[in-house]
Design a protein around this motif. Structure first.
Motif, PDB file in Angstrom:
ATOM      1  N   LEU A  39       0.816  -1.223   0.000  1.00 44.74           N
ATOM      2  CA  LEU A  39       0.000   0.000   0.000  1.00 44.74           C
ATOM      3  C   LEU A  39       0.840   1.258   0.000  1.00 44.74           C
ATOM      4  O   LEU A  39       0.308   2.359   0.213  1.00 44.74           O
ATOM      5  N   SER A  40       2.115   1.146  -0.220  1.00 38.45           N
ATOM      6  CA  SER A  40       3.004   2.308  -0.130  1.00 38.45           C
ATOM      7  C   SER A  40       3.104   3.102  -1.432  1.00 38.45           C
ATOM      8  O   SER A  40       3.792   4.122  -1.463  1.00 38.45           O
ATOM      9  N   GLY A  41       2.447   2.686  -2.475  1.00 41.01           N
ATOM     10  CA  GLY A  41       2.528   3.404  -3.746  1.00 41.01           C
ATOM     11  C   GLY A  41       1.429   4.448  -3.888  1.00 41.01           C
ATOM     12  O   GLY A  41       0.421   4.445  -3.186  1.00 41.01           O
ATOM     13  N   LYS A  42       1.642   5.342  -4.847  1.00 49.22           N
ATOM     14  CA  LYS A  42       0.638   6.367  -5.123  1.00 49.22           C
ATOM     15  C   LYS A  42      -0.499   5.842  -5.980  1.00 49.22           C
ATOM     16  O   LYS A  42      -1.612   6.362  -5.915  1.00 49.22           O
ATOM     17  N   SER A  43      -0.236   4.840  -6.792  1.00 50.69           N
ATOM     18  CA  SER A  43      -1.271   4.280  -7.656  1.00 50.69           C
ATOM     19  C   SER A  43      -2.111   3.274  -6.879  1.00 50.69           C
ATOM     20  O   SER A  43      -1.763   2.861  -5.772  1.00 50.69           O
ATOM     21  N   ARG A  60       4.534   4.203  10.445  1.00 51.95           N
ATOM     22  CA  ARG A  60       5.939   4.242  10.021  1.00 51.95           C
ATOM     23  C   ARG A  60       6.050   4.340   8.504  1.00 51.95           C
ATOM     24  O   ARG A  60       6.874   5.095   7.974  1.00 51.95           O
ATOM     25  N   MET A  61       5.224   3.592   7.772  1.00 54.29           N
ATOM     26  CA  MET A  61       5.303   3.591   6.306  1.00 54.29           C
ATOM     27  C   MET A  61       4.915   4.965   5.735  1.00 54.29           C
ATOM     28  O   MET A  61       5.576   5.482   4.823  1.00 54.29           O
ATOM     29  N   ILE A  62       3.856   5.585   6.270  1.00 52.55           N
ATOM     30  CA  ILE A  62       3.402   6.878   5.747  1.00 52.55           C
ATOM     31  C   ILE A  62       4.422   7.971   6.020  1.00 52.55           C
ATOM     32  O   ILE A  62       4.676   8.844   5.177  1.00 52.55           O
ATOM     33  N   LYS A  63       5.055   7.927   7.182  1.00 50.38           N
ATOM     34  CA  LYS A  63       6.076   8.931   7.474  1.00 50.38           C
ATOM     35  C   LYS A  63       7.314   8.752   6.613  1.00 50.38           C
ATOM     36  O   LYS A  63       7.946   9.737   6.197  1.00 50.38           O
ATOM     37  N   GLU A  64       7.674   7.507   6.322  1.00 51.13           N
ATOM     38  CA  GLU A  64       8.825   7.272   5.451  1.00 51.13           C
ATOM     39  C   GLU A  64       8.546   7.740   4.027  1.00 51.13           C
ATOM     40  O   GLU A  64       9.449   8.204   3.327  1.00 51.13           O
ATOM     41  N   LYS A  65       7.307   7.644   3.585  1.00 53.29           N
ATOM     42  CA  LYS A  65       6.918   8.110   2.253  1.00 53.29           C
ATOM     43  C   LYS A  65       6.597   9.602   2.225  1.00 53.29           C
ATOM     44  O   LYS A  65       6.170  10.106   1.173  1.00 53.29           O
ATOM     45  N   ARG A  66       6.753  10.291   3.337  1.00 49.14           N
ATOM     46  CA  ARG A  66       6.499  11.733   3.433  1.00 49.14           C
ATOM     47  C   ARG A  66       5.063  12.075   3.036  1.00 49.14           C
ATOM     48  O   ARG A  66       4.800  13.032   2.311  1.00 49.14           O
ATOM     49  N   PHE A  67       4.124  11.246   3.492  1.00 48.26           N
ATOM     50  CA  PHE A  67       2.687  11.433   3.298  1.00 48.26           C
ATOM     51  C   PHE A  67       2.273  11.397   1.825  1.00 48.26           C
ATOM     52  O   PHE A  67       1.161  11.834   1.499  1.00 48.26           O
TER      53      PHE A  67
END
Length: 801
Positions: A405-409, A443-450
């Motif tokens: 779920l870490s991608g933008k698409s 943790r994942m959202i913060k690493e991806k800078r939202f």
């Protein structure tokens, strides 16, 4: 009468020795006479008594008796051959005859050998009086040895070893060097044909030296036979995995592997505890390449076989995995001596965890490779996470799902992962799994800078915080703390007892305190075994989850750069607004005012209609969030929200020219609509209901505010779709019912007004709505094409005098 003196009587006077001897001889003579008499009286036989039989007692034989005699009469012939004397012989006569015929063991001939117990060295050394040459000659001749053994055996009893046991065995000498052995087993070729291998020929050397025998023995010891293990070799009546993968025909290769996988799964489910080797063999089919001891070069596996193996292992693990978490044994537990059943159970559990871990590693590798098996691996991981949430390595499964779920698409696999997390939240009773997922998402959202898709945060709306955190047991009574929580300290209880007051904790001795401690430990173990949910533990877990949740939401709100996660964060704050600590309200309202002001400035500068709609959507969310926060605990703060009401009033007019006002926005995939958000119309009327609710302004809102909103809504609804027009008329009718002074706006008679209506102003207090009338209602009643709109307009006018 003789009186007893209490002393022992004197011993009788002994006769002289001669008389005693005479008495002894006389007694012995009498004994001999009685013995001879008894010996003469012993009967050798016992006479068979003759019983006289009367003729009257003899019964005539019937025909049935004659038939019985003819049928079974032959079996009674053995009675004629019985020994009549042996039957009639007495017991004494039988013992006498046995004593006469009793075998007598011959005594050994005395020799000159010393006794066994003689250890005296002073007696001199013993000499066998036989020379060494004579002894060697005697052992060289086997015939003489055999004769001497026979001579010795004749003098010994039956307990001595027989001569044939003393003679050593002789190997049969073969004149030829080779002999044919049994026929060897046939082999199966790659194409399926069975080929015979012939007979086994064993070579026997005629002459071999001792040196060659020693060398060959050393070589056999040093040589180690190489065999495949049970996981990949030809075991359990099945072909080796290497032989299956080397088959040239792909159809035959897949069919053989399919049959073997099915049979392995069936055997595992029938007896899981004794099938660890079968689990390893099933896991070997899912490896990308297989290599064994006999085939060190890895052979690539077929992707279809791997897919079948992964899905088969998924079905097997769902059935055989226990309903508890298996932990690793400590060093103390490993050193303890346990029963055989416990040791067998421990071995099975540790082996199951090890094989299950290898299975997860294979799927993780395939998932990161992004090949044809990635989708299958992801489906297996999601299924394991929902079905086996209680078992080991669930954090690893959650990490794999969150990473997708870490991608933008957004895709079908992303939706699968999102649905999996939603099911995890809904099925989690203790809250521990939900806390782990929230921690990973944070943790994942913060690493991806939202910079992730906004649908990721939508799963957090399904947390069981709102329904289970701080739930009261009764609505009419307050929850009382447990007695254990109300207990006082030992010092206070001792002071109360010293003053003569009663205490809930009586004085306990050291032994009683130790017994009470052991009892509490037993109760705790029973509670753990019953697997009941602890309310205190669940409450602390939910509190920690809530902290992480609001840290994530507030981080998104305070992010200086615009992020697509802002609407989802506001939705989350709206849902969990009743759980926010009141200390954060002022800071949060300050952030919301800054956001709504910045979005209002952006709206004036933007000319793109799509960006204007997004800005209006965000502004409506800010307004709803602010009123939701102050509708619960925020009522005690008594904060002024008139600026938010003005922003809402200013947002109505731009919506008049917005197309597709009642259409839910979202995105779609090739299969179906995956994620949707509320439409602008829903958000507008949600904000209007909150602003004009009794909780906001008491029973009624100010008349000038209600009139201004009614006039602007009716002016904008002339361009809105039919469904939105109906909702607008119903909302205005509710305002008129609450405030009767608005009925004057429905009258078309001439009357005096104070001032002029200013529709261009965005402040409802300065617009002076009472300086106009609601002529739009008459236009909708007379000229609208939809009958439902005309009917609602008629209802609104019917309420006026």
């Amino acid at each position: 009468m003789v009186k007893s003196t209490g002393k022992r009587p004197a011993p009788s006077i002994q006769h002289p020795s001669k008389k005693r001897k005479l008495n002894k001889t006389q007694s012995s003579q009498t004994k001999l006479k009685t013995a001879t008499k008894k010996k003469d009286t012993i009967k050798k036989t016992i006479d068979i008594p003759d019983v006289p039989i009367d003729d009257e007692d003899i019964l005539p034989l019937s025909d049935q008796d004659f038939n019985l005699l003819e049928t079974y009469g032959g079996t009674a012939k053995f009675l004629n051959s019985l020994d009549h004397k042996g039957i009639s012989r007495s017991k004494q006569e039988t013992e006498r005859l046995w004593q006469l015929d009793k075998p007598v063991r011959k005594t050994l001939v005395d020799d000159d050998l010393p006794a066994i117990d003689s250890h005296d060295e002073d007696e001199g050394s013993w000499d066998s009086e036989v020379s060494d040459d004579d002894s060697l000659d005697s052992f060289d001749d086997p015939g003489s040895m055999f004769d001497s053994a026979q001579d010795v055996a004749a003098d010994l009893d039956s307990d001595v070893e027989m001569p044939y046991e003393v003679v050593p065995r002789k190997l049969q000498e073969h004149s030829h060097t080779g002999m044919e052995g049994p026929e060897r087993l046939p082999i199966k070729l790659k194409d399926g044909r069975i080929q015979k291998t012939g007979k086994n020929i064993s070579k026997i050397p005629v002459e071999s030296s001792s040196e060659s025998e020693g060398d060959s023995g050393d070589e056999m010891k040093n040589e180690k036979r190489v065999r495949d293990d049970a996981a990949t070799g030809a075991r359990f009546g099945r072909l080796a995995i290497i032989d299956i993968l080397e088959n040239k025909s792909r159809k035959a290769r897949i069919q053989i592997a399919k049959d073997q996988i099915a049979s392995i799964c069936q055997e595992i489910l029938s007896d899981p505890e004794n099938s660890l080797s079968l689990l390893k063999r099933l896991h070997a089919f899912s490896l990308p390449s297989v290599s064994t001891a006999t085939h060190p070069e890895p052979i690539p596996n077929d992707p279809l076989i791997q897919k079948l193996a992964l899905l088969s292992q998924l079905a097997v693990y769902k059935d055989i995995i226990p309903g508890y978490r298996i932990r690793s044994l400590t060093d103390k537990e490993k050193s303890e001596k346990v029963s055989q059943a416990v040791a067998r159970t421990r071995e099975y559990e540790q082996g199951l965890v090890s094989i299950y871990q290898n299975y997860l590693r294979v799927m993780e590798v395939e998932l990161k490779a992004r090949n044809s098996l990635s989708e299958t691996a992801l489906q297996c991981i999601c299924s394991l996470l929902t079905e086996l949430l209680h078992f080991n390595f669930r954090i690893n499964l959650m990490s794999c799902v969150v990473a997708q779920l870490s991608g933008k698409s957004w895709s079908e696999t992303s939706q699968l992962c999102l649905d999996t997390l939603i099911r995890v939240f809904r099925n989690d009773l203790t809250g521990t799994a939900s806390l782990e997922v929230v921690r990973l998402l944070n943790r994942m959202i913060k690493e991806k800078r939202f910079q992730v898709h906004p649908a990721v945060l939508s799963c957090l709306l399904h947390l069981r915080l709102k329904s289970e955190l701080g739930v009261r047991a009764s609505e009419s009574k307050a929850d009382k703390a447990d007695k254990e929580a109300q207990t006082r300290s030992k010092g206070k209880d001792a002071a109360r007892r010293a003053k003569g007051k009663s205490s809930d904790q009586p004085h306990l001795s050291k032994k009683a305190r130790k017994a009470l401690k052991e009892k509490k430990e037993i109760v705790r173990e029973f509670r753990d075994a019953e697997a009941e949910i602890d309310k205190e533990e669940r409450g602390s877990t939910h509190t920690e989850t809530l902290k992480l949740l609001f840290v994530l939401y507030f981080g998104i709100l305070k992010n200086p750069n615009p992020t697509p996660l802002l609407p989802a964060a506001l939705e989350g704050i709206i849902k969990y607004a009743h759980l926010v600590n009141i200390d954060f309200f002022q800071d949060l309202m300050k952030v919301l005012r800054g956001l709504i002001l910045s979005h209002s400035n952006d709206q004036r500068e933007e000319a793109n209609p799509e960006e204007v709609v997004i800005t209006i959507r965000h502004r409506l969310l800010f307004i709803v969030t602010a009123f939701e926060l102050l509708s619960g605990q925020g009522e005690a703060l008594n904060m002024d929200l008139s600026d938010f009401i003005s922003y809402l009033y200013a947002s109505i007019l731009p919506l008049a020219l917005t197309p597709a006002l009642d259409v839910s926005t979202g995105y779609t995939t090739s299969s179906r609509k995956e994620y949707t958000t509320s439409s602008l119309a829903d958000m507008l009327f949600r904000a209007l209901n909150i602003v004009f609710s009794p909780q906001t302004f008491g029973n009624t809102a100010p008349s000038w505010r209600s009139a201004a909103f009614a006039k602007r809504l009716l002016s904008s609804c002339m361009h809105w779709p039919t469904a939105v027009v109906v909702r607008t008329l119903q909302f205005v009718q509710g305002l008129v019912v609450k405030d009767p002074r608005l009925q004057a706006l429905l009258s078309t008679e001439e009357r005096s007004f104070d001032g002029v209506y200013r529709p261009d102003l965005d402040d409802p207090q300065l617009s002076n709505a009472f300086g106009s009338c609601l002529w739009e209602v008459y236009a909708l009643r007379d000229g609208h094409f939809d009958p439902q709109v005309r009917m609602e307009a008629e209802k609104l006018l019917a309420g006026s005098p």
